[in-house]
Design a protein around this motif. Structure first.
Motif, short mmCIF file in Angstrom:
data_model
loop_
_atom_site.label_atom_id
_atom_site.label_comp_id
_atom_site.label_asym_id
_atom_site.label_seq_id
_atom_site.Cartn_x
_atom_site.Cartn_y
_atom_site.Cartn_z
N LEU A 159 0.84 -1.20 0.00
CA LEU A 159 0.00 0.00 0.00
C LEU A 159 0.87 1.25 0.00
CD1 LEU A 159 -2.79 1.30 0.20
CD2 LEU A 159 -2.62 1.10 2.70
N ALA A 160 1.91 1.24 0.83
CA ALA A 160 2.82 2.38 0.88
C ALA A 160 3.51 2.59 -0.47
CB ALA A 160 3.86 2.17 1.98
N GLN A 161 3.90 1.46 -1.13
CA GLN A 161 4.54 1.54 -2.43
C GLN A 161 3.57 2.09 -3.48
OE1 GLN A 161 7.86 0.88 -3.15
NE2 GLN A 161 7.29 1.84 -5.09
N LEU A 162 2.31 1.63 -3.42
CA LEU A 162 1.29 2.12 -4.36
C LEU A 162 1.05 3.61 -4.16
CD1 LEU A 162 -1.37 -0.75 -4.37
CD2 LEU A 162 -0.07 0.08 -6.33
N GLU A 163 0.97 4.03 -2.91
CA GLU A 163 0.76 5.45 -2.64
C GLU A 163 1.94 6.28 -3.17
OE1 GLU A 163 0.13 5.56 1.53
OE2 GLU A 163 -2.02 5.06 1.39
N GLU A 164 3.14 5.74 -2.99
CA GLU A 164 4.32 6.43 -3.50
C GLU A 164 4.29 6.48 -5.03
OE1 GLU A 164 9.22 5.97 -3.40
OE2 GLU A 164 7.96 4.78 -2.05
N ASP A 165 3.90 5.35 -5.66
CA ASP A 165 3.80 5.32 -7.12
C ASP A 165 2.74 6.30 -7.62
OD1 ASP A 165 5.71 3.36 -7.13
OD2 ASP A 165 4.31 1.70 -7.34
N ILE A 166 1.63 6.40 -6.88
CA ILE A 166 0.57 7.34 -7.27
C ILE A 166 1.08 8.78 -7.19
CG2 ILE A 166 -1.64 8.31 -6.50
CD1 ILE A 166 -2.50 5.46 -5.78
N GLU A 167 1.81 9.09 -6.11
CA GLU A 167 2.36 10.44 -5.97
C GLU A 167 3.33 10.76 -7.12
OE1 GLU A 167 4.12 10.87 -2.15
OE2 GLU A 167 2.21 10.72 -1.06
N LYS A 168 4.19 9.78 -7.45
CA LYS A 168 5.14 9.98 -8.55
C LYS A 168 4.40 10.19 -9.87
CE LYS A 168 9.11 7.40 -6.69
NZ LYS A 168 9.98 6.21 -6.87
N GLN A 187 -7.07 2.10 -8.61
CA GLN A 187 -7.94 0.93 -8.49
C GLN A 187 -7.24 -0.18 -7.70
OE1 GLN A 187 -11.11 0.41 -9.38
NE2 GLN A 187 -11.28 2.54 -10.06
N ALA A 188 -5.94 -0.33 -7.92
CA ALA A 188 -5.18 -1.35 -7.18
C ALA A 188 -5.06 -0.99 -5.72
CB ALA A 188 -3.77 -1.49 -7.80
N ASN A 189 -5.21 0.28 -5.40
CA ASN A 189 -5.06 0.76 -4.03
C ASN A 189 -6.35 0.62 -3.24
OD1 ASN A 189 -3.62 1.83 -1.90
ND2 ASN A 189 -4.08 3.94 -2.43
N MET A 207 1.06 10.89 -24.31
CA MET A 207 1.74 10.53 -23.08
C MET A 207 0.86 10.84 -21.87
SD MET A 207 5.37 11.94 -21.54
CE MET A 207 6.23 11.51 -23.04
N LEU A 208 0.22 12.01 -21.89
CA LEU A 208 -0.64 12.41 -20.79
C LEU A 208 -1.82 11.45 -20.64
CD1 LEU A 208 -1.36 14.42 -18.58
CD2 LEU A 208 -2.54 15.81 -20.30
N GLU A 209 -2.42 11.07 -21.77
CA GLU A 209 -3.54 10.13 -21.71
C GLU A 209 -3.10 8.79 -21.12
OE1 GLU A 209 -5.07 9.81 -25.64
OE2 GLU A 209 -5.92 11.83 -25.68
N GLY A 210 -1.91 8.32 -21.53
CA GLY A 210 -1.38 7.06 -21.00
C GLY A 210 -1.10 7.14 -19.50
N GLU A 211 -0.54 8.27 -19.06
CA GLU A 211 -0.24 8.44 -17.64
C GLU A 211 -1.51 8.53 -16.82
OE1 GLU A 211 2.27 11.86 -17.61
OE2 GLU A 211 4.10 10.71 -17.95
N LEU A 212 -2.55 9.14 -17.36
CA LEU A 212 -3.83 9.21 -16.66
C LEU A 212 -4.44 7.82 -16.50
CD1 LEU A 212 -5.38 12.41 -18.28
CD2 LEU A 212 -4.65 12.15 -15.91
N VAL A 213 -4.30 6.99 -17.54
CA VAL A 213 -4.78 5.61 -17.45
C VAL A 213 -4.00 4.84 -16.39
CG1 VAL A 213 -4.94 3.41 -18.68
CG2 VAL A 213 -5.62 5.52 -19.83
N GLU A 214 -2.66 5.00 -16.39
CA GLU A 214 -1.82 4.33 -15.39
C GLU A 214 -2.19 4.78 -13.99
OE1 GLU A 214 2.24 4.98 -16.33
OE2 GLU A 214 2.16 3.93 -18.25
N LEU A 215 -2.46 6.08 -13.83
CA LEU A 215 -2.84 6.60 -12.52
C LEU A 215 -4.15 5.97 -12.06
CD1 LEU A 215 -2.46 8.54 -10.16
CD2 LEU A 215 -3.66 10.29 -11.49
N GLU A 216 -5.11 5.85 -12.96
CA GLU A 216 -6.40 5.26 -12.60
C GLU A 216 -6.22 3.79 -12.20
OE1 GLU A 216 -10.26 5.16 -11.63
OE2 GLU A 216 -9.09 6.93 -12.24
N GLU A 217 -5.34 3.07 -12.90
CA GLU A 217 -5.06 1.67 -12.57
C GLU A 217 -4.41 1.56 -11.20
OE1 GLU A 217 -2.69 0.27 -15.79
OE2 GLU A 217 -4.37 -0.04 -17.14
N LEU A 218 -3.48 2.46 -10.89
CA LEU A 218 -2.85 2.46 -9.58
C LEU A 218 -3.85 2.73 -8.47
CD1 LEU A 218 0.48 4.41 -10.31
CD2 LEU A 218 0.26 2.02 -9.65
#
Length: 208
Positions: free
Chosen positions: A95-104, A205-207, A192-203
């Motif tokens: 969870l801490a890693q996911l939160e860190e990944d989300i912040e990044k 959801q995993a959280n 790139m922005l669209e892809g990063e937004l998708v990745e953020l949404e996936e992160l």
């Protein structure tokens, strides 16, 4: 007479002896009966104690078995608790890693947004410059360039004018090239922005 008296004494003594013995027999019978009763009672008590001991031994064995089962269950529960604690620790770390990944990822998205805005501003400025150059080209016809060349007073001046005209053309071409590159960069950053937004949404959801 003397013999008769002697016989009577002996007889009397014998009778007394018999009476004494006879009177002592019931006492002996009572004593014997009392002793047998005590022995029987002691035997009964002993048997009862042995039965109680057997019951206690059985209860003791049952309690030891139950205690053994409880110890085994305690050991099993302790193992389960340790496993759950490990899973909890791992989940907390994830969870801490996911939160860190989300912040990044959010920081990357913000930077991409800034880069995109900057690229769009550059694109707008370049487009404006292109419009100005096109308008200037229409206003300065080929005839004007020809007249400029014909007005040269020397070969040196003619070459300088030709170089100038060539430089203007090269500048126009460079502007066009830079404008196209900027447009391509804007399109790439939007993807790139669209892809990063998708990745953020996936992160995110995993959280959950």
């Amino acid at each position: 007479g003397i013999m008769s008296k002697k016989k009577r004494r002996i007889f009397t003594a014998l009778v007394l002896t018999i009476c004494m013995i006879a009177s002592g027999i019931p006492q002996m019978n009572v004593y014997a009966t009392t002793t047998l009763d005590q022995i029987q009672q002691a035997e009964d008590e002993k048997q009862q104690i042995e039965q109680e001991k057997e019951v206690f031994d059985q209860e003791k064995d049952e309690l030891e078995d139950e205690l053994g089962g409880l110890n085994q269950k305690h050991g099993s529960l302790k193992e389960e608790l340790n496993a759950l604690n490990e899973e909890l620790e791992e989940a907390t770390e994830n969870l801490a890693q996911l939160e860190e990944d989300i912040e990044k990822k959010e920081a990357e998205i913000e930077q991409t947004r800034l880069d995109l805005e900057e690229a769009k501003e550059t694109e707008a400025k370049q487009y404006e410059s292109m419009q100005e150059r096109i308008q200037a080209s229409y206003e300065s016809s080929d005839t004007d360039y020809l007249e400029m060349l014909l007005s040269a007073r020397s070969i040196s001046e003619l070459l300088n004018m030709a170089d100038y005209i060539s430089m203007v053309a090269d500048y126009d071409n460079q502007l066009l090239l830079e404008y196209q590159e900027t447009k391509d960069a804007v399109a790439a950053k939007e993807i790139m922005l669209e892809g990063e937004l998708v990745e953020l949404e996936e992160l995110k959801q995993a959280n959950l």
